[in-house]
Scaffold this motif. Sequence first.
Motif, PDB file in Angstrom:
ATOM      1  N   LYS A  58       0.844  -1.200   0.000  1.00 48.86           N
ATOM      2  CA  LYS A  58       0.000   0.000   0.000  1.00 48.86           C
ATOM      3  C   LYS A  58       0.878   1.249   0.000  1.00 48.86           C
ATOM      4  O   LYS A  58       2.099   1.173   0.125  1.00 48.86           O
ATOM      5  N   VAL A  64       0.031  -6.197   1.637  1.00 48.89           N
ATOM      6  CA  VAL A  64      -1.340  -6.692   1.542  1.00 48.89           C
ATOM      7  C   VAL A  64      -1.312  -8.077   0.899  1.00 48.89           C
ATOM      8  O   VAL A  64      -0.752  -8.242  -0.177  1.00 48.89           O
ATOM      9  N   GLU A  69      -8.242  -6.985  -0.269  1.00 53.03           N
ATOM     10  CA  GLU A  69      -7.343  -5.843  -0.093  1.00 53.03           C
ATOM     11  C   GLU A  69      -6.486  -5.621  -1.334  1.00 53.03           C
ATOM     12  O   GLU A  69      -6.241  -4.476  -1.726  1.00 53.03           O
TER      13      GLU A  69
END
Length: 129
Positions: A58, A64, A69
């Motif tokens: 991210k 992630v 996600e």
Amino acid sequence: MAWEEYREIIRVAREQVRKAKALTGLKRARDVKGNKKEFYRYVNDRRKMRENVGPLQKETGDLVTQPVEKAEVLNDFFASAFNSKCSSHTTQVAEGKGGGWENKEPPTIGEDQVQDCLRNLKVHKSTGV
């Protein structure tokens, strides 16, 4: 069992599998006129699909691994390419076979690279050209 014997058994087994696959493909190709479904089944069997995407990072630097996600991170990144807002973030994608991505440096894909690809896209050409 000696190492040479083992290697010879594996070689023979691979050769037999290769011949069986070739014969199955030829049989399906011969039968295509009479059975269209068999042809499309063969084509779909030969199609290679990618099942997994490696972990993503991210903007905050968190890794992630959950599918939902990952989808959100990719959606945000590609949506930013079409929006007027310019952010300096990059998304890092770690690719690897069998989870061996821990020891490799993941490639970095920048927003400017996506913009360049989209700018150079030739919409009137067929795919694969």
